[in-house]
Every structure is written in structure tokens, then in C-alpha cells.
Design a protein around this motif. Structure first.
Motif, PDB file in Angstrom:
ATOM      1  N   GLY A 201       6.437   0.437  12.877  1.00 30.69           N
ATOM      2  CA  GLY A 201       6.799  -0.689  13.737  1.00 30.69           C
ATOM      3  C   GLY A 201       7.959  -1.495  13.153  1.00 30.69           C
ATOM      4  O   GLY A 201       8.107  -2.688  13.434  1.00 30.69           O
ATOM      5  N   ILE A 202       8.796  -0.846  12.339  1.00 33.04           N
ATOM      6  CA  ILE A 202       9.963  -1.518  11.745  1.00 33.04           C
ATOM      7  C   ILE A 202      11.002  -1.746  12.843  1.00 33.04           C
ATOM      8  O   ILE A 202      11.235  -0.871  13.685  1.00 33.04           O
ATOM      9  CB  ILE A 202      10.553  -0.637  10.608  1.00 33.04           C
ATOM     10  N   VAL A 203      11.608  -2.941  12.833  1.00 36.81           N
ATOM     11  CA  VAL A 203      12.635  -3.241  13.834  1.00 36.81           C
ATOM     12  C   VAL A 203      13.968  -2.671  13.358  1.00 36.81           C
ATOM     13  O   VAL A 203      14.430  -2.981  12.259  1.00 36.81           O
ATOM     14  CB  VAL A 203      12.765  -4.767  14.045  1.00 36.81           C
ATOM     15  N   ALA A 204      14.563  -1.829  14.194  1.00 35.75           N
ATOM     16  CA  ALA A 204      15.893  -1.272  13.907  1.00 35.75           C
ATOM     17  C   ALA A 204      16.411  -0.711  15.221  1.00 35.75           C
ATOM     18  O   ALA A 204      15.636  -0.496  16.165  1.00 35.75           O
ATOM     19  CB  ALA A 204      15.808  -0.169  12.857  1.00 35.75           C
ATOM     20  N   LYS A 205      17.724  -0.497  15.274  1.00 33.67           N
ATOM     21  CA  LYS A 205      18.318   0.096  16.485  1.00 33.67           C
ATOM     22  C   LYS A 205      18.970   1.427  16.139  1.00 33.67           C
ATOM     23  O   LYS A 205      19.451   1.607  15.022  1.00 33.67           O
ATOM     24  CB  LYS A 205      19.439  -0.815  17.015  1.00 33.67           C
ATOM     25  N   ALA A 206      19.011   2.295  17.136  1.00 34.27           N
ATOM     26  CA  ALA A 206      19.895   3.465  17.040  1.00 34.27           C
ATOM     27  C   ALA A 206      21.210   3.021  17.668  1.00 34.27           C
ATOM     28  O   ALA A 206      21.215   2.626  18.840  1.00 34.27           O
ATOM     29  CB  ALA A 206      19.300   4.633  17.818  1.00 34.27           C
ATOM     30  N   LEU A 207      22.292   3.055  16.918  1.00 35.47           N
ATOM     31  CA  LEU A 207      23.562   2.607  17.507  1.00 35.47           C
ATOM     32  C   LEU A 207      23.944   3.516  18.677  1.00 35.47           C
ATOM     33  O   LEU A 207      24.465   3.047  19.682  1.00 35.47           O
ATOM     34  CB  LEU A 207      24.658   2.566  16.440  1.00 35.47           C
ATOM     35  N   SER A 208      23.667   4.812  18.564  1.00 36.72           N
ATOM     36  CA  SER A 208      23.880   5.755  19.667  1.00 36.72           C
ATOM     37  C   SER A 208      22.719   6.739  19.671  1.00 36.72           C
ATOM     38  O   SER A 208      22.278   7.173  18.594  1.00 36.72           O
ATOM     39  CB  SER A 208      25.158   6.570  19.466  1.00 36.72           C
ATOM     40  N   LEU A 209      22.259   7.076  20.850  1.00 34.84           N
ATOM     41  CA  LEU A 209      21.104   7.986  20.942  1.00 34.84           C
ATOM     42  C   LEU A 209      21.258   8.897  22.161  1.00 34.84           C
ATOM     43  O   LEU A 209      21.637   8.445  23.242  1.00 34.84           O
ATOM     44  CB  LEU A 209      19.825   7.156  21.050  1.00 34.84           C
ATOM     45  N   VAL A 210      20.976  10.172  21.946  1.00 40.48           N
ATOM     46  CA  VAL A 210      20.968  11.133  23.058  1.00 40.48           C
ATOM     47  C   VAL A 210      19.593  11.792  23.086  1.00 40.48           C
ATOM     48  O   VAL A 210      19.072  12.209  22.045  1.00 40.48           O
ATOM     49  CB  VAL A 210      22.072  12.218  22.881  1.00 40.48           C
ATOM     50  N   ARG A 211      19.001  11.858  24.277  1.00 39.68           N
ATOM     51  CA  ARG A 211      17.696  12.513  24.424  1.00 39.68           C
ATOM     52  C   ARG A 211      17.914  14.010  24.612  1.00 39.68           C
ATOM     53  O   ARG A 211      18.744  14.410  25.431  1.00 39.68           O
ATOM     54  CB  ARG A 211      16.939  11.921  25.621  1.00 39.68           C
ATOM     55  N   ILE A 212      17.172  14.797  23.825  1.00 40.93           N
ATOM     56  CA  ILE A 212      17.336  16.254  23.846  1.00 40.93           C
ATOM     57  C   ILE A 212      16.087  16.855  24.489  1.00 40.93           C
ATOM     58  O   ILE A 212      15.021  16.901  23.882  1.00 40.93           O
ATOM     59  CB  ILE A 212      17.502  16.801  22.402  1.00 40.93           C
ATOM     60  N   ALA A 213      16.252  17.315  25.746  1.00 42.43           N
ATOM     61  CA  ALA A 213      15.110  17.910  26.447  1.00 42.43           C
ATOM     62  C   ALA A 213      15.266  19.421  26.594  1.00 42.43           C
ATOM     63  O   ALA A 213      14.364  20.090  27.103  1.00 42.43           O
ATOM     64  CB  ALA A 213      14.960  17.260  27.816  1.00 42.43           C
ATOM     65  N   SER A 214      16.398  19.952  26.161  1.00 40.95           N
ATOM     66  CA  SER A 214      16.621  21.409  26.289  1.00 40.95           C
ATOM     67  C   SER A 214      17.724  21.818  25.316  1.00 40.95           C
ATOM     68  O   SER A 214      18.442  20.961  24.777  1.00 40.95           O
ATOM     69  CB  SER A 214      17.083  21.743  27.703  1.00 40.95           C
ATOM     70  N   GLU A 215      17.859  23.128  25.148  1.00 39.87           N
ATOM     71  CA  GLU A 215      18.933  23.628  24.282  1.00 39.87           C
ATOM     72  C   GLU A 215      20.292  23.288  24.897  1.00 39.87           C
ATOM     73  O   GLU A 215      21.280  23.082  24.175  1.00 39.87           O
ATOM     74  CB  GLU A 215      18.773  25.126  24.074  1.00 39.87           C
ATOM     75  N   ALA A 216      20.346  23.191  26.232  1.00 41.90           N
ATOM     76  CA  ALA A 216      21.618  22.845  26.902  1.00 41.90           C
ATOM     77  C   ALA A 216      22.057  21.433  26.499  1.00 41.90           C
ATOM     78  O   ALA A 216      23.262  21.167  26.372  1.00 41.90           O
ATOM     79  CB  ALA A 216      21.444  22.947  28.414  1.00 41.90           C
ATOM     80  N   ASP A 217      21.084  20.544  26.289  1.00 44.48           N
ATOM     81  CA  ASP A 217      21.442  19.177  25.875  1.00 44.48           C
ATOM     82  C   ASP A 217      22.105  19.186  24.488  1.00 44.48           C
ATOM     83  O   ASP A 217      23.019  18.415  24.221  1.00 44.48           O
ATOM     84  CB  ASP A 217      20.192  18.280  25.820  1.00 44.48           C
ATOM     85  N   ILE A 218      21.621  20.064  23.616  1.00 41.72           N
ATOM     86  CA  ILE A 218      22.231  20.134  22.267  1.00 41.72           C
ATOM     87  C   ILE A 218      23.630  20.728  22.395  1.00 41.72           C
ATOM     88  O   ILE A 218      24.587  20.246  21.771  1.00 41.72           O
ATOM     89  CB  ILE A 218      21.392  21.017  21.310  1.00 41.72           C
ATOM     90  N   ALA A 219      23.739  21.759  23.239  1.00 35.14           N
ATOM     91  CA  ALA A 219      25.057  22.386  23.427  1.00 35.14           C
ATOM     92  C   ALA A 219      26.058  21.350  23.939  1.00 35.14           C
ATOM     93  O   ALA A 219      27.213  21.319  23.498  1.00 35.14           O
ATOM     94  CB  ALA A 219      24.935  23.562  24.398  1.00 35.14           C
ATOM     95  N   ALA A 220      25.587  20.464  24.838  1.00 38.75           N
ATOM     96  CA  ALA A 220      26.495  19.443  25.393  1.00 38.75           C
ATOM     97  C   ALA A 220      26.957  18.483  24.293  1.00 38.75           C
ATOM     98  O   ALA A 220      28.142  18.140  24.214  1.00 38.75           O
ATOM     99  CB  ALA A 220      25.786  18.682  26.510  1.00 38.75           C
ATOM    100  N   VAL A 221      26.024  18.095  23.405  1.00 34.24           N
ATOM    101  CA  VAL A 221      26.405  17.197  22.291  1.00 34.24           C
ATOM    102  C   VAL A 221      27.441  17.884  21.409  1.00 34.24           C
ATOM    103  O   VAL A 221      28.464  17.302  21.027  1.00 34.24           O
ATOM    104  CB  VAL A 221      25.164  16.800  21.453  1.00 34.24           C
TER     105      VAL A 221
END
Ligand SMILES: Cc1cc2nc3c(=O)[nH]c(=O)nc-3n(C[C@H](O)[C@H](O)[C@H](O)COP(=O)(O)OP(=O)(O)OC[C@H]3O[C@@H](n4cnc5c(N)ncnc54)[C@H](O)[C@@H]3O)c2cc1C
Length: 361
Positions: free
Chosen positions: A16-36
Motif C-alpha cells: 500500500g505504498i504511495v507512488a506513481k508510474a510516470l508512464s504505464l501501458v497495460r499488456i493484455a496480449s503479445e500484440a500489445d508488447i509488439a506495439a510497445v
């Protein structure tokens, strides 16, 4: 592809530590990784793979691009004469996978019930509990090299599993490539994203018993014909045991056991026993001795103590907790200050350097 900015992570880590991800991409498939990896602005930036956040300490906002793993899917992949091969996506909940395998008649994972986190993280530290480790049921995994975009598959030997350890916990030396996996010196930390894991669940299933807590449950509810308990019974018992023994992160933030149980030689152990006859220790098959880290910490008087909002649980010296709750949450700095103070006092008294289990981000 959506790149989310300044994403709060307080509810994405079990401390429960407070912190932010400055940028975040949700990966729901291998295509999402390919896009990144095809994106000119993202392909070369440092990346951090986030599962359920149950084995991390966030020490500030996360500057590397966070890849939040949400790859779904669980199925019977195939079967051999000896085993059912189960495949699950890296974003599946580990505990839900264990429950699903039992509901579908594939026993073998029941001793690992109720471990928080995702399937994709399970090989990272070779999760283990109640006499079973992931490596005992693991077949292979699929992953993607985040530097080259290449897919690869690793078997158990290539994962170099050890006690709460694998190739995914070690950094690579510069210049090594994914294809050289299998070399024991090879590290994949921050380099590989696990997409799928396959398990081999033996058809001649036998219960793994022998832990005092499980034996106690068996004595309380004996199997009528004196035979073995079923996998579902073991699952239910382990859920009950864990619910009564371990602090629930929903109630008090924590990352489970904070330190690994250290291993020492027979001679070292004999030396410590002379000074500390009550030390809790277990002989291992290779002749070395495992010491109970919780006992060492308790012996140094840490149980129930705090530094800032970081505390040592009153009943489990091995579990560090967030005493500030959601209102005044502990910081990663406080957790690590407490961890270092514990390491120092255990080292000064026993000459043993405790190694922390969670990944410090
Ligand atoms: C109350 C409690 C009890 C626990 N009990 C146990 C226990 O009995 N046994 C045990 O072994 N552990 C235990 N743990 C630790 C934890 O549950 C496991 O380590 C779990 O596997 C972490 O999963 P996660 O998805 O939360 O990983 P995260 O905390 O999100 O990540 C942990 C590490 O894995 C990496 N990672 C995550 N997903 C991937 C992926 N798809 N590809 C590549 N790298 C990835 C991350 O980058 C990070 O380095 C416990 C934790 C808690 C809070």
C-alpha cells in the motif's frame, strides 16, 4: 496503444505504498508488447514489468515504463501418459488458477493455494509453500525479450530455479542474448517479459503432507477410511491455515516473508548452536542447514518493533508491515531502513547476512 501518465500505484502493491508510474501501458496480449517495442519513443526506454505488486517495495515514483501484465487465459493445453499440461496467461491470478485446476480435476498445485500475485510472476522467485515449489510442477514458459522483441521458451533447467530464485532475479552481463539462456551465469531481470506458463500436473497425484500445520488439520478432520486427504481438502486446509496465520494485505499492508531463510554449512550451524542452542534449523538434502530467518529476527528482539510507519509484525518476525494504513502509508524508504536495521542486528549477533525477498523498485 494507450500510454497512461502518472498512474497511482497505491492499490497495485500489497504494502500500500504511495507512488506513481510516470508512464504505464497495460499488456493484455503479445500484440500489445509488439506495439510497445515498435514505438520509436518507447522501444528503447527502461521498462519495469508489474504483476500483482505482492513482492515489490516501491521506493519512489517509477520512472521506467511500467508494463502492467493483464494477459488472460487458462486451459488444458495437452496431456501425456503421465501428466496434464496446463497453460495459463501471465496476468491470471495465481490463486484462481490453483482453484480452477482443482475444479477441473487436475490436482498438484493445492499446496500453493492463496499465494498472492499473478501466474507470470510465479517463476520469477520460484514460489513455494508447504513443501511444494513451483519448479516441482513447472514445464516451460514463453517470454519476450524486451530488448530485441524476440519470443523464446525456457524449460526448468534454463530458468535456473533455486530457493526463491531464478534467472529472472539476476541481471545479465552486457552483450548476452536471449538465445544463450541456459548458461547458468545468464540473467534476465528487467529484460524478459513472461507471457505464458505451462505446468505438468502428474496423473499419479500424491498428496504432499508432512508439515506440522497440515498434520494438525488431518488429525482434526481424519479421512474416514484412514486414506489420504484429497487435493481439494489440502487446498481448503491451506487456505484456512494461511488465513489464520498470515496477515491479510487488505487489512495490513505487507509483502509476505520479507527475508529468505539463510543456508549455512554444517560447521557454521554447529558453531551457532554452541552459542544459541535453541536456534531453529532444518537439515537439507545437500548437507547444508537452513535456518529460520524469523527466529533469528525474533531473537534480536524485533517482533512488534517499528521504524516510522514500517513495522515488524507482532506474531511473524519475518513479515514487515505498513503500520500507517491507507491514511499515512509507509514509504519504501521506511521499509528499507527497517530491513537494513534488522540485517545489521542479525549480522552482528549471528554473523549471517539476511537477503530480502521482495524486489526493490
Ligand atoms: C501475504 C503474502 C503472502 C505471500 N506468501 C508467499 C509464499 O507463501 N510463497 C512465496 O513464494 N511467495 C509468497 N509471497 C510473495 C508473492 O506473492 C509472490 O512472489 C508472487 O509470485 C508475486 O507475484 P506478483 O504478480 O504480485 O509479482 P510482482 O510483485 O508484481 O513482481 C515481482 C517481480 O516479478 C517480476 N514480474 C512480475 N510479472 C512478471 C512477468 N509476467 N514477466 C517477468 N517478470 C515479471 C516483477 O518485475 C518483479 O521483479 C507472498 C506475498 C504476500 C503479500
Amino acid at each position: 496503444m494507450l500510454v497512461e501518465k502518472n498512474v497511482p500505484l497505491q492499490f497495485s502493491n500489497t504494502f500500500g505504498i504511495v507512488a506513481k508510474a510516470l508512464s504505464l501501458v497495460r499488456i493484455a496480449s503479445e500484440a500489445d508488447i509488439a506495439a510497445v517495442l515498435a514505438d520509436p519513443a518507447l522501444k528503447s526506454v527502461p521498462k519495469f514489468v508489474l504483476g500483482g505488486g505482492s513482492n515489490i517495495v516501491l521506493t519512489g515514483d517509477v520512472k521506467p515504463l511500467v508494463l502492467k501484465i493483464e494477459i488472460p487465459g487458462k486451459r488444458l493445453h495437452s496431456e501425456t501418459a503421465k501428466a496434464w499440461i496446463i497453460e495459463a496467461g501471465a496476468g491470471e491470478s495465481w490463486h484462481e488458477l490453483v482453484a480452477w485446476t482443482l475444479q477441473n480435476g487436475y490436482p498438484g498445485l493445492e499446496n500453493l493455494a492463496l499465494i498472492p500475485g499473478t501466474v507470470g510472476a510465479s517463476p520469477v522467485q520460484n514460489i513455494g509453500a508447504y513443501g511444494v515449489e513451483l519448479q516441482d510442477r513447472f514445464l516451460e514458459l514463453d517470454a519476450i525479450d524486451l530488448t530485441t522483441g524476440q519470443s523464446f521458451t525456457l524449460n526448468a533447467a534454463q530458468c535456473a530455479f533455486g530457493y526463491r530464485d531464478s534467472v529472472f532475479k539476476h541481471k545479465s552481463s552486457a552483450g548476452e542474448a536471449a538465445s544463450t539462456a541456459g548458461n547458468p551465469g545468464f540473467g534476465l531481470a528487467d529484460k524478459a517479459l513472461i507471457t505464458k506458463v505451462r505446468f505438468a500436473l502428474p496423473k499419479n497425484w500424491k498428496p504432499v503432507l508432512g508439515y506440522a500445520d497440515i498434520e494438525k488439520k488431518m488429525a482434526q478432520s481424519p479421512v474416514p477410511d484412514g486414506g489420504d486427504p484429497t487435493a481439494q481438502q489440502i487446498f481448503d486446509w491451506i487456505c484456512e491455515i494461511r488465513r489464520t496465520k498470515l496477515p491479510d494485505p487488505q487489512v495490513i499492508g505487507n509483502a509476505g516473508s520479507f527475508f529468505k531463510n539463510p543456508t549455512v554449512s554444517n560447521e557454521q550451524c554447529a558453531d551457532i548452536i554452541q552459542r544459541e542452542p535453541k536456534i531453529v534449523h532444518y537439515p537439507l538434502a545437500d548437507g547444508s542447514i537452513k535456518l529460520a530467518a524469523g527466529w533469528l529476527i525474533d531473537a534480536c528482539g524485533w517482533k512488534g518493533k517499528s521504524i516510522g510507519n514500517a513495522g515488524v509484525h507482532e506474531r511473524h518476525a519475518l513479515v514487515l508491515v505498513n503500520r500507517g494504513g491507507r491514511e499515512h502509508p509507509v514509504t519504501g524508504g521506511e521499509v528499507m531502513t527497517l530491513a537494513k536495521a534488522i540485517q545489521t542486528s542479525v549480522y552482528e549477533r549471528f554473523g549471517i547476512l539476511l537477503e530480502h525477498e521482495p524486489v526493490v523498485v
